[in-house]
Design an enzyme around this catalytic site. Structure first.
Site, PDB file in Angstrom:
ATOM      1  CG  HIS D 100      -2.021   3.711   1.292  1.00 55.34           C
ATOM      2  ND1 HIS D 100      -1.675   2.400   1.110  1.00 55.34           N
ATOM      3  CD2 HIS D 100      -1.097   4.230   2.138  1.00 55.34           C
ATOM      4  CE1 HIS D 100      -0.604   2.132   1.838  1.00 55.34           C
ATOM      5  NE2 HIS D 100      -0.227   3.212   2.472  1.00 55.34           N
ATOM      6  CG  ASP D 103      -3.457   1.890  -2.004  1.00 55.50           C
ATOM      7  OD1 ASP D 103      -2.322   2.200  -2.374  1.00 55.50           O
ATOM      8  OD2 ASP D 103      -3.794   1.758  -0.810  1.00 55.50           O
TER       9      ASP D 103
END
Ligand SMILES: [Co+2]
Ligand SMILES: [Co+2]
Ligand SMILES: [Co+2]
Ligand SMILES: [Co+2]
Ligand SMILES: [Co+2]
Ligand SMILES: [Co+2]
Ligand SMILES: [Co+2]
Ligand SMILES: [Co+2]
EC number: 5.3.1.5
Lengths: 434, 434, 434, 434
Positions: D100, D103
């Site tokens: 993502h 992250d």
């Protein structure tokens, strides 16, 4: 006066027809029900942690709230938080509050500093309690948030964590005692396991039992007269928690000789997660002689975790208070809202309204429960159902043996004919009161 | 020889590479594992009720099976059923079987006739046991199917039902004793409630406790040396059953002074319904000193009722037998298949194959569990994790008080550093054995 | 007049303060709510199967009821059953009833005989409906109880079962049409699987889709103008049922081009078992344009199977009727009590009182829902929350593309500030109406 | 080379008898199974978020891990995190990873800065991918952690959040495309509701549908050839999520004309939470033509939230890969470990070993599934069960109408005789392969 709740007055009882959001419709604190004022029946407490320390995070998202006392790492802001908290207690008119150490003071650099900070806040609370007349329902130690407790507190594989937990509970019990707390609560959020593979369950159970004995001994030593309460929960955060439910706690207390000393603080959400109804857990606690206090939040039935919502279903709450009243009502215990706002409820108003709604629902529930009891139809139906056990024959059978009972069946040709349990009729009856 | 299993020979061990459906791949009864033959470790039992009395109905449908001993209202057909049952026991080579009174004889016109029919069948069983070498793992009374028990057996509001239950258990215990049964089991399927509104839970608990004492006293009187076992289940058929889970039963036994006499028969499906894993219930029973026997069926994780399926997940079963072996293995207990065919499995072959698969999975599971124990890596890891508790300081702390522990934390500046629990590493380790 | 309900008069509305068990406190059929009589809002129906055909058995016990029309294998007693049923309809004043073929006539020796028996009963019903003014809310075929359906009806691996199911539905649809039924319902209790290992799910889905098309085509052909409804359920009796929930049924209907023809009959208990709330399923059905009718029973939240209890929690029911009213209310649909007595509720009185309580709770719920709607505060709050979407910019964004939206974020420096969702305030609001 | 995994070599296949913790026992990447190398069957991916961004918190506790790249608010440390991540990918030999945006880069002060940081990291990833040969299985946008998304992303009541979400997905899709990602995934963690009281479900559904169309249109425009995948989940963090399960997503896709374009990424844990088995969701996705990829973690059956554990039950995994193989295996999809360490697993070794165990279990599962398929006994049994549908009569019936089918039942006297479903026999068969 902080400006957090600026412009918000104390909530007043305005009766069921009020259309003021900021009023009680059912909770008139001085209304007499079964000979006692509602406020003395309900003994409401607000919870410091959910209302003031929880920041709105969940497993998939960070904080949503923005409060002037964030970040919560500073003693000055901890006092601001206390100021706001007591303002809310007064707006609501709750006679009690509850805290964990971790909610009220920032963690120190070491244990001693953490302890001193707690003491400082306790003094600050003391002044505010004096000034406002708000009292402490219970204090408790947070033995689950810091990473040092990740593998348990009293049940930790590392004896140093046991020691640290002991020191923490001592500090919290001292603080609770100093503040005249009505009870001291233990919730073993990390007293359980994630996997049996690395767990010595027997050993951990012994550690937990001895720890509880030490707590009871210390409470006795310092002259703490309040209740000592365990709050059962089956799981979450761990896969399995040792204080699973009321029945499990009872067996544990029996094993360590504490069943006449320690009682339970029963939470609706935890009852649901354990596969029970709230009223079941309350009734069982009463029958086992260990009923203490309640956490009156609610769990969403379709969420498999502890949602800790403000309660609002009056018929369900009536059944819970019915069991409380059948237990003789609260002594040291009370109605704690271990409930948090939904994380989308960002506004100071939400915090007040959530409690107003919860308090009103409790009042409506308790009044319905009182009517159920006073009317006596339910009690009469229950007694009639078991009336056969009043006979001498029945009592003799209980005192006798299997052979005698068996012989009588054949001799008398006993062929029992079942009688209706009348469940729907009784459910209809309950619906007349709520 | 009936023709129900016509043409089916005794199942033999053929090893893992066999492609014969009617063979064992893992269960070689005489294979020595940890110094004991597999058959003596596992002590398999077939259950009379599911295999021969259940007709394939469910809450939405009637019988699906068609057996030559239907309708089950005639003593002649009851004997035919027994003939077929013992044929299956021999085909499978199971050393034990289990029964309820209601499975083995049709209900009589009154209690006395029911009892006499049971005695007649017991004699018939006795001859067959003698002839085949099959023994009785346990007997039990069905105190839940007949409408007279709809509101409970020992806990019934009507004392006549208590009496009837006492007479029934006496007859079943006599029968179990006569047949040399290894255990006597009590499952309280109706000992619970549908609604608290009509229930006096405290009174019912006293009735249940006294009933159990009477059973124990009678077993003692007649010289029955087998185990007396309670089988916990949280709910179904009732909304709540008093023998919810192992922890609940333990508290109950403590209350009635029976914790050293009565043990538990733990069923996988019931553990699941109570929110536990099977291995949890087994480990807990062991730690509490009440481990007795197991019902080795499985529950579908996504069905909220007791599916009583034949077991087949070897890794899960290995974890269960690991706890059994850690408890020292079975003494009077054994591995009962309290499992029923799916109702679409109509053929006699299905009945045999279901047991063959279950027995094989048990054997594979137990052998994996034995490897886990013998290898010792899991035990070593667990001991290492708790090693800190061996120190004198740690033991002194346990024997000491809260103040001493707290003082030491500050004096020594104890700030515990967490250590990895290594769950995944241990799970990998388990996967090496299964 | 049979003597089953001897001495019981028609239930009358006596208002909330009545202390007569046999009276309505909230259901005044002719009370006008939002411009329509309560009876026309609620359109109550009693269910033939639970009230008259179910004998009180459960997975662990046999029949508990004893009715003069047992055993149910005789046409004479089937007519006695009908006599009693219509007496209950009149005592209750329900305008509708519902049936399965299997409830109303004993199975014949073959299909043709079963059909003829159905026709005979239908004629008998016709006379009674004429005489009493009670109408048919819906008819349906029982394609799940007989062993021939054990592996499915339309989805059976055996095409002969498909044929048999088609013949059965034709007969039931003919009967429903003849009796002027408002709807025809399909509940696929066996349209699912026990194990994927023996199941061709794709093929079975095609069979189910084609079957439903055939039903719709036939209904059209005979001029049946009522609703065709599917009743979703996630599981039980099977491990998985294809009509899992409203969303699943919708995708299925889309696939077979039936989303504008077939609607859903939503049951509270089935919603719960699928992990939803009842109001969720109703709201979703409305939004998808497939809302049809409701089965207003309730499921015990702690039982993992379909408990089919009479409803009694008014706040929950208010939320359900709120969604019904928002859907415009019922057209062909209604409120069917797909609810059964608890098996301990043996008496004829229980049957009447269970319905009285349920009807009263429905009336209270609907009236609360109407107040919620009429007051308009909830609607206003909801509209205000989405008001931003009224802007041209917002609508243009929806009609535009990802790049345009992204460009605008950077160009305008959009950094959205969240606003309170005010859940607790809205929950308090709801509590004012219930 | 960082020193995070210092001294750890690449994991090698050493066969089932190895006693090296840091070795594969079943995963030999180049082993040919059904004509394809294992690595090409399994297409393993490690997940950036759980392994490197999640800090070990849970609803009751803060971070437990301590990593050199904490606090995660700095681009330098984000690159250190990337260095360590790629080192782990190489130690494990996983051919893919997933991320993502949240992250991999710290949130910027505004959208533009966040986007630029993502681009910077993407370039950094690009170099590392080039250098290591590790590829991107999928990218995705985190539209749930930041408080701006608390009330949804595409379904937010505030159109500005829709715009922000669109900009975010565009940036992530651009990044995925640039890195040659095999797929782009959408998980709607906040696309749902907490309470229907404040929710316009119909409107939100339209917003979600339009958003997905915009994503598909943009992917097409930029020439992205990878899969577009939705990951269903029933609830958590919200009370209800719109992408409940595979069947729900299918109906949604049909409504927006996307059922031939968008597929599903099925996660085991989400299947369990929705009341399904993993293999059910996979089989259904296959039958509906929307099978895409899998998240191969596992859920604890007794925890009601998403536990995202590393998988280890080989028999269960074999059933899942059996459905994957029946779907023809992965095309753009793969096996992503959307799994996190238990929060007590603190050590770098734990991170590696958890993946090693998971990969080995997957390999064992896939090989067992291949044997099941190749052996053909299951397929043969399934075909035999439905063989009746091959007849002309059966096919004509499907093409015909209800009347014809019904007429044939009576004319031919069709009385179907059920045949055994043989579930236990098939379960035994499966146990031969695992
Ligand atoms: Co809670
Ligand atoms: Co609590
Ligand atoms: Co069972
Ligand atoms: Co059992
Ligand atoms: Co139902
Ligand atoms: Co229904
Ligand atoms: Co997940
Ligand atoms: Co996932």
């Amino acid at each position: 006066m902080t400006d957090f709740f600026a412009g918000m007055d104390a909530i007043k009882y305005e009766g069921p027809d009020s259309d003021n959001d900021f009023a009680f419709r059912h909770y008139d604190p001085d209304e007499i029900v079964m000979g006692k004022a509602l406020k003395d029946h309900l003994r409401f407490a607000a919870a410091y942690w959910h209302s003031f320390a929880w920041e709105g995070g969940d497993p998939f998202g960070g904080p949503t709230f923005q409060r002037p006392w964030y970040p919560q790492d500073d003693m000055g802001r901890a006092k601001l938080k206390a100021d706001v908290a007591f303002e809310m207690f007064q707006i609501l008119g709750v006679p009690y509050f509850c805290w964990h150490d971790a909610d009220v003071r920032p963690e120190g650099a070491n244990f001693a500093e953490s302890r001193k900070r707690l003491e400082e806040i306790v003094d600050y609370f003391g002044e505010k309690m004096e000034a406002t007349g708000v009292n402490l329902l219970w204090g408790t130690a947070n033995l689950f948030s810091n990473r040092r407790f990740m593998s348990g507190a009293a049940t930790n594989p590392d004896p140093d964590v046991f020691a640290y937990s002991a020191a923490t509970v001592k500090a919290c019990l001292d603080a609770t005692h100093k503040l005249g707390g009505q009870n001291y609560v233990l919730w073993g959020g990390r007293e359980g396991y994630e996997t049996l593979l690395n767990t010595d369950m027997g050993r951990e159970r012994q550690q937990a039992g001895r720890f509880l004995q030490m707590v009871v001994e210390y409470a006795d030593k310092i002259g703490f007269k309040g209740g000592i309460l365990i709050e059962p929960k089956p799981q979450e955060p761990t896969k399995h928690q040792y204080d699973y439910d009321v029945a499990t706690v009872y067996g544990f207390l029996k094993d360590f000789g504490l069943e006449n000393v320690v009682k339970v603080n029963v939470e609706q959400g935890h009852a649901i997660l354990a596969g029970h109804s709230f009223e079941h857990e309350l009734a069982l606690a009463r029958e086992l002689g260990i009923f203490g206090s309640i956490d009156m939040n609610r769990n969403d039935y379709q969420s498999g975790w502890d949602t800790d919502q403000f309660p609002n279903n009056v018929p369900e709450m009536a059944l819970a208070y019915y069991e409380v009243l059948r237990a003789g009502g609260f002594t040291t215990g009370g109605t704690n809202f271990d409930a948090k706002l939904r994380r989308q409820s960002l506004d100071p108003e939400d915090l007040v309204l959530a409690h107003v709604g919860g308090m009103d629902a409790c009042a409506a529930g308790l009044k319905a429960a009182a009517k159920m009891l006073e009317d006596g139809k339910l009690e009469a139906a229950r007694e009639a159902r078991y009336a056969g056990w009043q006979s001498d024959t029945a009592q003799a059978m209980l005192a006798g043996d299997l052979e005698a009972a068996a012989a009588r069946v054949e001799a008398e040709g006993i062929e029992p004919e079942p009688r209706s349990g009348r469940q729907e009729r009784l459910e209809n009856l309950v619906n007349r009161y709520v």
